[in-house]
Design a protein around this motif. Structure first.
Motif, PDB file in Angstrom:
ATOM      1  N   LEU A 288      34.554  65.720   3.169  1.00  0.00           N
ATOM      2  CA  LEU A 288      34.549  64.520   2.343  1.00  0.00           C
ATOM      3  C   LEU A 288      35.945  64.190   1.832  1.00  0.00           C
ATOM      4  O   LEU A 288      36.380  63.037   1.859  1.00  0.00           O
ATOM      5  CB  LEU A 288      33.599  64.718   1.154  1.00  0.00           C
ATOM      6  CG  LEU A 288      32.114  64.817   1.491  1.00  0.00           C
ATOM      7  CD1 LEU A 288      31.333  65.187   0.248  1.00  0.00           C
ATOM      8  CD2 LEU A 288      31.598  63.505   2.048  1.00  0.00           C
ATOM      9  N   LEU A 289      36.674  65.201   1.371  1.00  0.00           N
ATOM     10  CA  LEU A 289      37.979  64.953   0.763  1.00  0.00           C
ATOM     11  C   LEU A 289      39.028  64.551   1.792  1.00  0.00           C
ATOM     12  O   LEU A 289      39.891  63.712   1.513  1.00  0.00           O
ATOM     13  CB  LEU A 289      38.435  66.201   0.006  1.00  0.00           C
ATOM     14  CG  LEU A 289      37.571  66.599  -1.205  1.00  0.00           C
ATOM     15  CD1 LEU A 289      38.108  67.869  -1.830  1.00  0.00           C
ATOM     16  CD2 LEU A 289      37.516  65.467  -2.233  1.00  0.00           C
ATOM     17  N   LEU A 290      38.967  65.126   2.984  1.00  0.00           N
ATOM     18  CA  LEU A 290      39.970  64.829   3.995  1.00  0.00           C
ATOM     19  C   LEU A 290      39.637  63.597   4.824  1.00  0.00           C
ATOM     20  O   LEU A 290      40.515  62.800   5.149  1.00  0.00           O
ATOM     21  CB  LEU A 290      40.142  66.023   4.937  1.00  0.00           C
ATOM     22  CG  LEU A 290      40.892  67.243   4.393  1.00  0.00           C
ATOM     23  CD1 LEU A 290      41.001  68.301   5.484  1.00  0.00           C
ATOM     24  CD2 LEU A 290      42.275  66.858   3.896  1.00  0.00           C
ATOM     25  N   LEU A 291      38.371  63.470   5.183  1.00  0.00           N
ATOM     26  CA  LEU A 291      38.006  62.455   6.171  1.00  0.00           C
ATOM     27  C   LEU A 291      37.461  61.179   5.561  1.00  0.00           C
ATOM     28  O   LEU A 291      37.275  60.198   6.272  1.00  0.00           O
ATOM     29  CB  LEU A 291      36.977  63.035   7.157  1.00  0.00           C
ATOM     30  CG  LEU A 291      37.384  64.344   7.827  1.00  0.00           C
ATOM     31  CD1 LEU A 291      36.373  64.746   8.870  1.00  0.00           C
ATOM     32  CD2 LEU A 291      38.756  64.206   8.461  1.00  0.00           C
ATOM     33  N   THR A 292      37.140  61.159   4.280  1.00  0.00           N
ATOM     34  CA  THR A 292      36.669  59.931   3.650  1.00  0.00           C
ATOM     35  C   THR A 292      37.438  59.698   2.357  1.00  0.00           C
ATOM     36  O   THR A 292      36.860  59.742   1.278  1.00  0.00           O
ATOM     37  CB  THR A 292      35.154  59.994   3.363  1.00  0.00           C
ATOM     38  OG1 THR A 292      34.893  61.190   2.600  1.00  0.00           O
ATOM     39  CG2 THR A 292      34.365  60.014   4.632  1.00  0.00           C
ATOM     40  N   ALA A 340      36.434  75.501  13.266  1.00  0.00           N
ATOM     41  CA  ALA A 340      36.698  74.766  14.501  1.00  0.00           C
ATOM     42  C   ALA A 340      36.112  73.363  14.430  1.00  0.00           C
ATOM     43  O   ALA A 340      36.753  72.385  14.857  1.00  0.00           O
ATOM     44  CB  ALA A 340      36.114  75.535  15.690  1.00  0.00           C
ATOM     45  N   PHE A 341      34.905  73.236  13.883  1.00  0.00           N
ATOM     46  CA  PHE A 341      34.296  71.909  13.773  1.00  0.00           C
ATOM     47  C   PHE A 341      35.127  71.019  12.859  1.00  0.00           C
ATOM     48  O   PHE A 341      35.364  69.848  13.167  1.00  0.00           O
ATOM     49  CB  PHE A 341      32.873  72.028  13.232  1.00  0.00           C
ATOM     50  CG  PHE A 341      32.154  70.706  13.184  1.00  0.00           C
ATOM     51  CD1 PHE A 341      31.411  70.274  14.264  1.00  0.00           C
ATOM     52  CD2 PHE A 341      32.234  69.883  12.063  1.00  0.00           C
ATOM     53  CE1 PHE A 341      30.765  69.045  14.243  1.00  0.00           C
ATOM     54  CE2 PHE A 341      31.598  68.656  12.033  1.00  0.00           C
ATOM     55  CZ  PHE A 341      30.859  68.240  13.124  1.00  0.00           C
ATOM     56  N   LEU A 342      35.572  71.560  11.733  1.00  0.00           N
ATOM     57  CA  LEU A 342      36.387  70.776  10.814  1.00  0.00           C
ATOM     58  C   LEU A 342      37.706  70.362  11.465  1.00  0.00           C
ATOM     59  O   LEU A 342      38.159  69.222  11.295  1.00  0.00           O
ATOM     60  CB  LEU A 342      36.657  71.571   9.535  1.00  0.00           C
ATOM     61  CG  LEU A 342      37.516  70.875   8.476  1.00  0.00           C
ATOM     62  CD1 LEU A 342      36.875  69.559   8.038  1.00  0.00           C
ATOM     63  CD2 LEU A 342      37.726  71.797   7.277  1.00  0.00           C
ATOM     64  N   GLY A 343      38.319  71.266  12.217  1.00  0.00           N
ATOM     65  CA  GLY A 343      39.560  70.924  12.911  1.00  0.00           C
ATOM     66  C   GLY A 343      39.359  69.779  13.893  1.00  0.00           C
ATOM     67  O   GLY A 343      40.171  68.845  13.949  1.00  0.00           O
ATOM     68  N   MET A 344      38.284  69.823  14.661  1.00  0.00           N
ATOM     69  CA  MET A 344      38.023  68.758  15.641  1.00  0.00           C
ATOM     70  C   MET A 344      37.719  67.439  14.948  1.00  0.00           C
ATOM     71  O   MET A 344      38.153  66.368  15.393  1.00  0.00           O
ATOM     72  CB  MET A 344      36.883  69.180  16.561  1.00  0.00           C
ATOM     73  CG  MET A 344      37.253  70.285  17.539  1.00  0.00           C
ATOM     74  SD  MET A 344      35.896  70.740  18.658  1.00  0.00           S
ATOM     75  CE  MET A 344      34.902  71.776  17.572  1.00  0.00           C
ATOM     76  N   SER A 345      36.960  67.479  13.862  1.00  0.00           N
ATOM     77  CA  SER A 345      36.659  66.253  13.121  1.00  0.00           C
ATOM     78  C   SER A 345      37.930  65.652  12.531  1.00  0.00           C
ATOM     79  O   SER A 345      38.120  64.428  12.526  1.00  0.00           O
ATOM     80  CB  SER A 345      35.648  66.552  12.007  1.00  0.00           C
ATOM     81  OG  SER A 345      34.403  66.945  12.541  1.00  0.00           O
ATOM     82  N   THR A 346      38.819  66.513  12.027  1.00  0.00           N
ATOM     83  CA  THR A 346      40.083  66.028  11.475  1.00  0.00           C
ATOM     84  C   THR A 346      40.938  65.387  12.562  1.00  0.00           C
ATOM     85  O   THR A 346      41.591  64.360  12.335  1.00  0.00           O
ATOM     86  CB  THR A 346      40.854  67.178  10.805  1.00  0.00           C
ATOM     87  OG1 THR A 346      40.014  67.807   9.833  1.00  0.00           O
ATOM     88  CG2 THR A 346      42.104  66.671  10.118  1.00  0.00           C
ATOM     89  N   LEU A 347      40.934  65.980  13.755  1.00  0.00           N
ATOM     90  CA  LEU A 347      41.688  65.398  14.862  1.00  0.00           C
ATOM     91  C   LEU A 347      41.156  64.002  15.198  1.00  0.00           C
ATOM     92  O   LEU A 347      41.947  63.058  15.394  1.00  0.00           O
ATOM     93  CB  LEU A 347      41.610  66.296  16.088  1.00  0.00           C
ATOM     94  CG  LEU A 347      42.287  65.714  17.341  1.00  0.00           C
ATOM     95  CD1 LEU A 347      43.798  65.652  17.146  1.00  0.00           C
ATOM     96  CD2 LEU A 347      41.938  66.523  18.584  1.00  0.00           C
TER      97      LEU A 347
END
Length: 444
Positions: A288-292, A340-347
């Motif tokens: 939430l904090l990084l992607l929105t 890994a999921f968070l890294g891919m979502s951030t990418l």
């Protein structure tokens, strides 16, 4: 008990009469498509409630389920049969396999119940009445809606589902078992709330699987618990639902995805304790904090329940395997999956938000963002030199997931939210977390 073949004949006669009646009423326009469908749903449920007293063995129920599925597939696939007897099942506009899942779930629950009537009756009662009442109340009185994978559902329908599910569990346990009053009340409340969440996130008729199977698993676990444990489960469930819905206006997750996140959090806590809840909770918060960020609040909420399943299924898989003696640290593997999921979502987010920056810089930033979860593992597991090595190795594996995702995912610069993307992302997360056994072998 009567002979199994006689019992099967009675059930088949009842089902045939039910379908014929509902089809006739539908053809004469005396019932709407939704009412006809729910009439068949309720009638089938009421008939199946007799199974613990009709059949001592499982094979008649399995045979009836197989025959029902075969017949329903014929009705679905052959136009002539569909026009004659399928009107009560297939006139509703939405695509659904609910009538296929219904007999399958009945047979599975009957087999797993192993002759204990309440373990069969309570889940089927919820499936029969709560699901039908929710649909009818939603159609007739639904005014407040929330977003799901297939469109919208009504808050009024979900509240009606909860009330009927609570009564379907509480009343039978109170009247027909030795379960105490407080225990039956807490079981009814918690079971009703959790199964309501399962119904809320279901799509294409999968509620006919989620409701009875989820209800059976929960009920079997709760029947051996005391008041304190049951009260804790109710408290945690309510707290998680309130927490995720508190972010409703500040995330690109739709409503059913938020409810699925609450369910995943509950499963992590109930099966593994607070330690296992920490990682999906941290993923949710960092996501939430990084992607929105605030500048995109109010953007379309495009990520649905498939995103949550993709994010949490690899970690939950390691949790389910945690009792196996093959490995010593399944928690580390789960942490890797979430990182890994968070890294891919951030990418995916960075590719869209910062297309002008060099690709290696975007991938490095995404890898570090995913790696934010790994120091939490170090803190929970206990600071040590071996733990530091695992954290560094985990960041490297997270970077590997980011690189593979960027190479494999089509249109990563405008990453779609379709099923293929989420299966791809979840699969990479699981495979990379499996590679975590290599650094574990060095330190454990």
């Amino acid at each position: 008990m009567i002979h199994p073949l006689i019992g099967m004949a009675l059930v088949l006669a009842g089902l045939g009469g039910l379908l014929a009646t509902a089809t006739m009423l539908r053809q004469r326009q005396w019932l709407s498509a939704e009412l006809a469908r729910k009439l068949v749903h309720i009638g089938m449920g009421v008939l199946t409630l007799s199974f613990p007293w009709l059949f001592r063995e499982s094979w008649p129920v399995i045979a009836l389920a197989a025959l029902a599925v075969a017949t329903l597939l014929v009705v679905r696939l052959l136009p002539s049969w569909r026009q004659r007897v399928g009107g009560a099942l297939h006139d509703v506009a939405r695509q659904s396999l609910g009538e296929i899942y219904f007999p399958l779930s009945v047979a599975i629950v009957f087999v797993f119940a192993r002759g204990e009537p309440m373990l069969f009756v309570v889940p089927i009662l919820i499936l029969t009445f709560a699901d039908a009442v929710a649909a009818l109340v939603g159609v007739r009185y639904g005014a407040a809606h929330y977003t799901t994978l297939e469109g919208r559902k009504s808050t009024e329908g979900s509240v009606a589902f909860f009330v009927v599910a609570f009564l379907s569990a509480h009343v039978p346990l109170l009247l027909f078992t030795d379960v105490g009053r407080a225990e039956s009340l807490l079981i009814g409340l918690t079971l009703g709330l959790l199964v309501m969440l399962l119904e809320a996130i279901a799509w294409r008729g999968l509620d006919n699987l989620f409701i009875p199977l989820g209800g059976f698993v929960l009920l079997k676990a709760y029947l051996v618990m005391g008041v304190a444990d049951l009260a804790a489960r109710l408290g945690v469930t309510v707290a998680l639902v309130v927490f995720v819905l508190g972010w409703r206006g500040r995330t690109i997750l739709n409503d059913s995805a938020l409810l699925a996140a609450a369910l995943a959090g509950y499963a992590s806590w109930a099966l593994g304790g607070w330690q296992w809840l920490a990682m999906p909770m941290a993923l949710f918060i960092v996501y939430l904090l990084l992607l929105t960020p605030r500048r995109v609040f109010g953007a379309e909420r495009v990520h649905d329940v498939r995103a949550v399943v993709s994010a949490t299924l690899p970690g939950l898989t390691w949790l389910f395997l945690a009792g196996s003696p093959v490995l010593t640290d399944y928690f580390y593997l789960a942490t890797l999956a979430y990182a890994a999921f968070l890294g891919m979502s951030t990418l995916a987010w960075a590719e869209q938000r910062f297309p002008g920056t060099p690709a290696p810089l975007r991938m490095a930033g995404a890898s570090l963002a995913g790696g934010l979860l790994l120091p939490l593992y170090w803190e929970i597991d206990g600071p040590s030199v071996a733990g530091a090595w695992l954290v560094l190795s985990g960041i490297g594996l997270t970077a590997l997931a980011v690189v593979v995702f960027r190479a494999w995912q089509p249109a990563v610069h405008d990453c779609p939210g379709d099923s293929a993307r989420w299966w791809r992302q979840g699969g990479i997360a699981f495979l990379v977390s499996t590679a975590g056994v290599i650094p574990l072998a060095w330190v454990k």
